[in-house]
Design an enzyme around this catalytic site. Structure first.
Site, short mmCIF file in Angstrom:
data_model
loop_
_atom_site.label_atom_id
_atom_site.label_comp_id
_atom_site.label_asym_id
_atom_site.label_seq_id
_atom_site.Cartn_x
_atom_site.Cartn_y
_atom_site.Cartn_z
N ASP A 82 0.84 -1.19 0.00
CA ASP A 82 0.00 0.00 0.00
C ASP A 82 0.88 1.25 0.00
O ASP A 82 1.87 1.32 0.74
CB ASP A 82 -0.90 0.00 1.24
CG ASP A 82 -2.07 0.94 1.12
OD1 ASP A 82 -2.21 1.58 0.06
OD2 ASP A 82 -2.85 1.04 2.08
N HIS A 111 -7.80 -0.34 -9.35
CA HIS A 111 -7.58 0.69 -8.33
C HIS A 111 -6.50 1.68 -8.77
O HIS A 111 -6.67 2.90 -8.63
CB HIS A 111 -7.19 0.03 -7.01
CG HIS A 111 -6.95 1.00 -5.90
ND1 HIS A 111 -7.92 1.87 -5.45
CD2 HIS A 111 -5.83 1.26 -5.15
CE1 HIS A 111 -7.43 2.62 -4.47
NE2 HIS A 111 -6.17 2.27 -4.28
#
Length: 310
Positions: free
Chosen positions: A152, A225
C-alpha cells in the site's frame, strides 16, 4: 520567516492510533475552548518530549480540526480555503460517505507503549468535553502491505515531493505550513477477496501481488484501483494508510489517511473511484472494501497550534 509544520510528511510507523472525537452538545462553550487550548499545548509537549526522551522512536502526534469545530472554537477567519464538511460522493453502486468529526489525532511510534501512552493522556483530557467516535489501532503488516495482501502506498511521493504535495505554501499565505487531512475507515470482505485467484486480485489492484510491479497500461484494467485512484503526476497526496483488524469479529480493514496541500486533489481521486471515469467505471476494489467513515480536517502549522494553546 520559517513556518514549522506538524509531522505530516513522515512515513507510516509500526504502531499507530487514529482517534476521531466529537464535542458533546451539553458542554459549555467556554469549557470546550479551555480544554481545546490545553490539548493544543499538550500535543506540542508530547511531540517535544518524545523527541527528547526517545529520539529514535519516530513518535509523533498530529492534530486535525474539522469545519464545525473550527467555527465552534472561534478560530481564525476566513477559514482555510478548502476546509468544509465533506459531502458524500455517491456512485451508481458505492458511496464515499460523510461522517462527523471535530478533532482527529494521528499518533505514531515504533514502540507501541509510547503510542499508547500518548493516546491515553490525550483521551483523558478529551473525555471532559467530547466522545470518541472512532478509535483504530493500526499496525505495519509485513512490507507495508494492506490486509488484502498488496503493498500500500507505492504511488506516494518521496523526498521534497512529500512536502510539496502535503503542505500548503504561498498559495494560501494565512495557512502556510498547514495541510488538509482526509480519513476513511474501510472494512474489507476478506472471504470474497480470498475467493479470487491471485491473477484476478492483481487485475483489481493493477499491480503484481508478490513483487508490487505495476501492470503496463495496455494490460491494466480501466477499472483497476491504480488506474482510477491515481489522477496524474501533478495531483498527488501523502498517504499514511494502516491496516487494522479484529479477528474474532472479522472486522478487518484499512484506515485510509492522506495529507494534501489541496483537498480538491482528494475529491478528484474519490470521484474517479466512486462515480467512475467515465461514470459507471468505478474502482473495482470497492466491491470488496466498504467506506464506513469519511471526514475532512485541517492540520494547522505548529506555530498556529502554539497560538491556539495560548
Amino acid at each position: 520567516m520559517t513556518v514549522h509544520t506538524q509531522n505530516v510528511t513522515d512515513y507510516p510507523n509500526n504502531n499507530t492510533w487514529f482517534l476521531v472525537w466529537n464535542f458533546r452538545e451539553n458542554v459549555p462553550a467556554e469549557k470546550v475552548t479551555a480544554v481545546f487550548r490545553r490539548i493544543c499545548a499538550l500535543v506540542i509537549n508530547l511531540n517535544n518530549s518524545a523527541l527528547d526522551r526517545f529520539p529514535d522512536a519516530k513518535a509523533s502526534c498530529v492534530l486535525g480540526i474539522g469545519h464545525d469545530a473550527w467555527l465552534k472554537l472561534g478560530l481564525p477567519q476566513p477559514l482555510p480555503r478548502e476546509l468544509k464538511n465533506f459531502e458524500t460522493i455517491a456512485g451508481s453502486k458505492h458511496a464515499a460517505i460523510s461522517t462527523k468529526g471535530d478533532l482527529h489525532f494521528h499518533i505514531r511510534a515504533d514502540e507501541k507503549s509510547l503510542a499508547y501512552d500518548m493516546t491515553s493522556v490525550i483521551s483523558a483530557h478529551m473525555k471532559e468535553i467530547a466522545d470518541c467516535a472512532v478509535e483504530v489501532q493500526g499496525f505495519r503488516y509485513w512490507d507495508s502491505r494492506s490486509i488484502l495482501g498488496f503493498v500500500d502506498g507505492t504511488e506516494n511521493p518521496h523526498g521534497v515531493g512529500r512536502e510539496f504535495f502535503a503542505v500548503i505554501g504561498e498559495e494560501e499565505p494565512a495557512y502556510k505550513g498547514g495541510s488538509y487531512l482526509f480519513v476513511q475507515k474501510y472494512l474489507h470482505d476478506l472471504a470474497a477477496w480470498k475467493s479470487l485467484p491471485v491473477e484476478e486480485q492483481e487485475k483489481v489492484i493493477g499491480r503484481s501481488k508478490e513483487n508490487d510491479i505495476e501492470m503496463d497500461d495496455d494490460v491494466k484494467p480501466k477499472n483497476s484501483h491504480i488506474a482510477l485512484a491515481n489522477v496524474g503526476d501533478d495531483f498527488k497526496v501523502v498517504r499514511d494508510n494502516m491496516p487494522f483488524g479484529n479477528v474474532s469479529s472479522n472486522e478487518m480493514g484499512t484506515y485510509f489517511i492522506c495529507y494534501a496541500s489541496t483537498f480538491s486533489t482528494v475529491e478528484k481521486m474519490l470521484t474517479n473511484m466512486f462515480i467512475g471515469n467515465p461514470p459507471g467505471n468505478y474502482d473495482r476494489i470497492l466491491d470488496f472494501s466498504t467506506a464506513k467513515t469519511g471526514t475532512l480536517f485541517f492540520v494547522p502549522s505548529l506555530d498556529m497550534l502554539d497560538g491556539f494553546g495560548g
